[in-house]
Enzyme design. Sequence first.
Site, PDB file in Angstrom:
ATOM      1  N   HIS A   1       0.809  -1.232   0.000  1.00  0.00           N
ATOM      2  CA  HIS A   1       0.000   0.000   0.000  1.00  0.00           C
ATOM      3  C   HIS A   1       0.835   1.271   0.000  1.00  0.00           C
ATOM      4  CE1 HIS A   1       0.884  -0.235   4.330  1.00  0.00           C
ATOM      5  NE2 HIS A   1       0.707   1.064   4.332  1.00  0.00           N
TER       6      HIS A   1
HETATM    7  C1  UD1 Z   1      -2.158   5.691   5.430  1.00  0.00           C
HETATM    8  C2  UD1 Z   1      -0.893   6.290   6.030  1.00  0.00           C
HETATM    9  C3  UD1 Z   1       0.220   5.247   5.987  1.00  0.00           C
HETATM   10  C4  UD1 Z   1      -0.211   3.939   6.638  1.00  0.00           C
HETATM   11  C5  UD1 Z   1      -1.519   3.473   6.003  1.00  0.00           C
HETATM   12  C6  UD1 Z   1      -2.016   2.264   6.750  1.00  0.00           C
HETATM   13  C7  UD1 Z   1      -0.557   8.705   5.734  1.00  0.00           C
HETATM   14  C8  UD1 Z   1       0.170   9.732   4.964  1.00  0.00           C
HETATM   15  N1  UD1 Z   1      -0.432   7.436   5.277  1.00  0.00           N
HETATM   16  O1  UD1 Z   1      -1.882   5.428   4.065  1.00  0.00           O
HETATM   17  O2  UD1 Z   1       1.346   5.732   6.693  1.00  0.00           O
HETATM   18  O3  UD1 Z   1       0.783   2.976   6.440  1.00  0.00           O
HETATM   19  O4  UD1 Z   1      -2.504   4.508   6.107  1.00  0.00           O
HETATM   20  O5  UD1 Z   1      -2.925   1.528   6.018  1.00  0.00           O
HETATM   21  O6  UD1 Z   1      -1.209   9.007   6.698  1.00  0.00           O
HETATM   22  N2  UD1 Z   1      -9.220   4.508   1.079  1.00  0.00           N
HETATM   23  C9  UD1 Z   1     -10.450   3.907   1.010  1.00  0.00           C
HETATM   24  N3  UD1 Z   1     -11.068   3.568   2.163  1.00  0.00           N
HETATM   25  C10 UD1 Z   1     -10.536   3.787   3.394  1.00  0.00           C
HETATM   26  C11 UD1 Z   1      -9.285   4.406   3.456  1.00  0.00           C
HETATM   27  C12 UD1 Z   1      -8.647   4.755   2.288  1.00  0.00           C
HETATM   28  O7  UD1 Z   1     -10.996   3.706  -0.088  1.00  0.00           O
HETATM   29  O8  UD1 Z   1     -11.167   3.426   4.408  1.00  0.00           O
HETATM   30  C13 UD1 Z   1      -8.528   4.855  -0.180  1.00  0.00           C
HETATM   31  C14 UD1 Z   1      -8.854   6.253  -0.692  1.00  0.00           C
HETATM   32  O9  UD1 Z   1      -8.891   6.205  -2.089  1.00  0.00           O
HETATM   33  C15 UD1 Z   1      -7.643   7.059  -0.272  1.00  0.00           C
HETATM   34  C16 UD1 Z   1      -6.517   6.030  -0.332  1.00  0.00           C
HETATM   35  O10 UD1 Z   1      -7.112   4.804   0.044  1.00  0.00           O
HETATM   36  O11 UD1 Z   1      -7.402   8.167  -1.080  1.00  0.00           O
HETATM   37  C17 UD1 Z   1      -5.344   6.350   0.574  1.00  0.00           C
HETATM   38  O12 UD1 Z   1      -5.786   6.525   1.921  1.00  0.00           O
HETATM   39  P1  UD1 Z   1      -4.945   7.442   2.949  1.00  0.00           P
HETATM   40  O13 UD1 Z   1      -5.518   7.317   4.294  1.00  0.00           O
HETATM   41  O14 UD1 Z   1      -4.780   8.817   2.382  1.00  0.00           O
HETATM   42  O15 UD1 Z   1      -3.515   6.823   2.895  1.00  0.00           O
HETATM   43  P2  UD1 Z   1      -3.057   5.300   3.027  1.00  0.00           P
HETATM   44  O16 UD1 Z   1      -2.415   4.916   1.744  1.00  0.00           O
HETATM   45  O17 UD1 Z   1      -4.164   4.470   3.547  1.00  0.00           O
HETATM   46  N1  UDP Z   2      -3.698  -5.667   8.830  1.00  0.00           N
HETATM   47  C1  UDP Z   2      -4.916  -6.309   8.941  1.00  0.00           C
HETATM   48  N2  UDP Z   2      -5.561  -6.689   7.784  1.00  0.00           N
HETATM   49  C2  UDP Z   2      -5.044  -6.473   6.549  1.00  0.00           C
HETATM   50  C3  UDP Z   2      -3.773  -5.835   6.461  1.00  0.00           C
HETATM   51  C4  UDP Z   2      -3.135  -5.433   7.623  1.00  0.00           C
HETATM   52  O1  UDP Z   2      -5.405  -6.542  10.038  1.00  0.00           O
HETATM   53  O2  UDP Z   2      -5.690  -6.835   5.560  1.00  0.00           O
HETATM   54  C5  UDP Z   2      -3.018  -5.246  10.068  1.00  0.00           C
HETATM   55  C6  UDP Z   2      -1.655  -5.849  10.277  1.00  0.00           C
HETATM   56  O3  UDP Z   2      -1.763  -7.112  10.880  1.00  0.00           O
HETATM   57  C7  UDP Z   2      -0.961  -4.817  11.143  1.00  0.00           C
HETATM   58  C8  UDP Z   2      -1.559  -3.518  10.649  1.00  0.00           C
HETATM   59  O4  UDP Z   2      -2.780  -3.848  10.003  1.00  0.00           O
HETATM   60  O5  UDP Z   2      -1.305  -4.995  12.502  1.00  0.00           O
HETATM   61  C9  UDP Z   2      -0.614  -2.872   9.682  1.00  0.00           C
HETATM   62  O6  UDP Z   2      -1.254  -1.821   9.044  1.00  0.00           O
HETATM   63  P1  UDP Z   2      -0.864  -1.294   7.597  1.00  0.00           P
HETATM   64  O7  UDP Z   2      -0.098  -2.327   6.864  1.00  0.00           O
HETATM   65  O8  UDP Z   2      -2.105  -0.789   6.988  1.00  0.00           O
HETATM   66  O9  UDP Z   2       0.025  -0.011   7.925  1.00  0.00           O
HETATM   67  P2  UDP Z   2       1.553   0.233   8.318  1.00  0.00           P
HETATM   68  O10 UDP Z   2       1.915  -0.705   9.408  1.00  0.00           O
HETATM   69  O11 UDP Z   2       2.368   0.041   7.084  1.00  0.00           O
HETATM   70  O12 UDP Z   2       1.578   1.654   8.732  1.00  0.00           O
END
Ligand code: UD1
Ligand code: UDP
Length: 356
Positions: free
Chosen positions: A204
């Site tokens: 992601h």
């Molecule tokens: C965010 C965090 C990242 C973290 C990740 C965990 C920032 C800058 N990034 O990244 O550090 O590792 O979360 O998963 O804060 N979207 C949905 N549904 C949701 C959430 C997101 O459709 O419930 C889609 C939207 O199109 C959105 C995109 O995902 O624009 C990115 O979501 P965003 O929260 O901006 O960043 P992440 O890539 O999730």
């Molecule tokens: N996770 C989860 N389901 C998923 C993917 C991740 O429960 O489908 C959990 C994972 O076990 C960990 C956390 O989400 O505890 C990690 O989050 P993510 O990878 O979104 O973000 P990051 O750690 O890179 O910030």
Amino acid sequence: VKVLTVVGARPQFVKMAPVSRALAEAGVKETVVHTGQHYDEGMSGIFFRELGIREPDHNLGVGSGPHGAQTAAMLKAIEELLLKNRPDVLLVYGDTNSTLAGGLAAVKLHVPVAHVEAGPRNRDMRMPEEVNRILVDHLSTWLFAPTRHGAENLAQEGIRTGVHVVGDVMVDSMHQSLERAQRDSRILQRLELQAGRYVLATIHRADNTDDRRRLEAILDGLGNCGMPVVFPIHPRTRKAMAAGGIKTSGDLRLIDPVGYLDMLMLEGSAKAIVTDSGGVQKEAYLSGVPCITVQETTGWPETVEAGWNRLVGANAHAIKDLVQNFRPDTQQLRDAFGPPGASKKIVDTLLKDVQP
Ligand code: UD1
Ligand code: UDP
């Protein structure tokens, strides 16, 4: 002591669960603010239910958007809440935009900030996470570092007071949920997976999803690794694949994001994990499963130094090769993130230091 917690993204729900529990056990009043950064049921609601976190007191409903707009909307709403609520401590986790907004809103109002997961660094300021954690570390009063290495990073930046090496709260989360996962999760049966005979993948990170060549190379490596690959797909990655018309090959099984209990089972039984997630790198290490990280750097060098994690970037050939041939020395200890108990140490420290 009044604590106000700001969370918003999936990994923060996992990290806050044991700390909220420890706060409740110590009789501390916690107000939980969910920024709404993540909002899909599978990215948010399921974690609150599975981890027994009570419903947030406030959901700011900020949703998705460009960094500036998203962070600004959070900042404005959190500031309003802080002015009404006046907590003794603002508690934030990790390195997302929700972490930054919470920290920044609080420090300007002279509400002291406690940062859980202080100290990791990738030394890559193009990563939004690196920017967020550096800024939040520099404005925090308490910096709870999971490892000594994190404390050393902070010292290099001149931060020496308020740093507490407490271990990692993700160890607590795992410790508190693993038995329940083993008892209740049916994910292996549902997907007809055999332990040790599949690969788990999560992707992601912005640099992988927003760069078509990188995303295609990673998917190519996964599709050709000679094993079924279970790929719970982050909405960001699903959208990038759909927008780019990117196709997959081989036995790549795209499923919706899974809850934490299912994830623990998928991780623990995988032959290898391919990921760009910080949290998943740590969980692979804690589960004793080889991890292949599709990034050039990691905030968790402990996992690499221990021999359980390899950084390969978006290299299809290396992914394929390591899925088949990477066998860490299983005698290596896996205690880099400390024993369970980080959450209690955090709460004890706050209670000792804070005068309501
Ligand atoms: C965010 C965090 C990242 C973290 C990740 C965990 C920032 C800058 N990034 O990244 O550090 O590792 O979360 O998963 O804060 N979207 C949905 N549904 C949701 C959430 C997101 O459709 O419930 C889609 C939207 O199109 C959105 C995109 O995902 O624009 C990115 O979501 P965003 O929260 O901006 O960043 P992440 O890539 O999730
Ligand atoms: N996770 C989860 N389901 C998923 C993917 C991740 O429960 O489908 C959990 C994972 O076990 C960990 C956390 O989400 O505890 C990690 O989050 P993510 O990878 O979104 O973000 P990051 O750690 O890179 O910030």
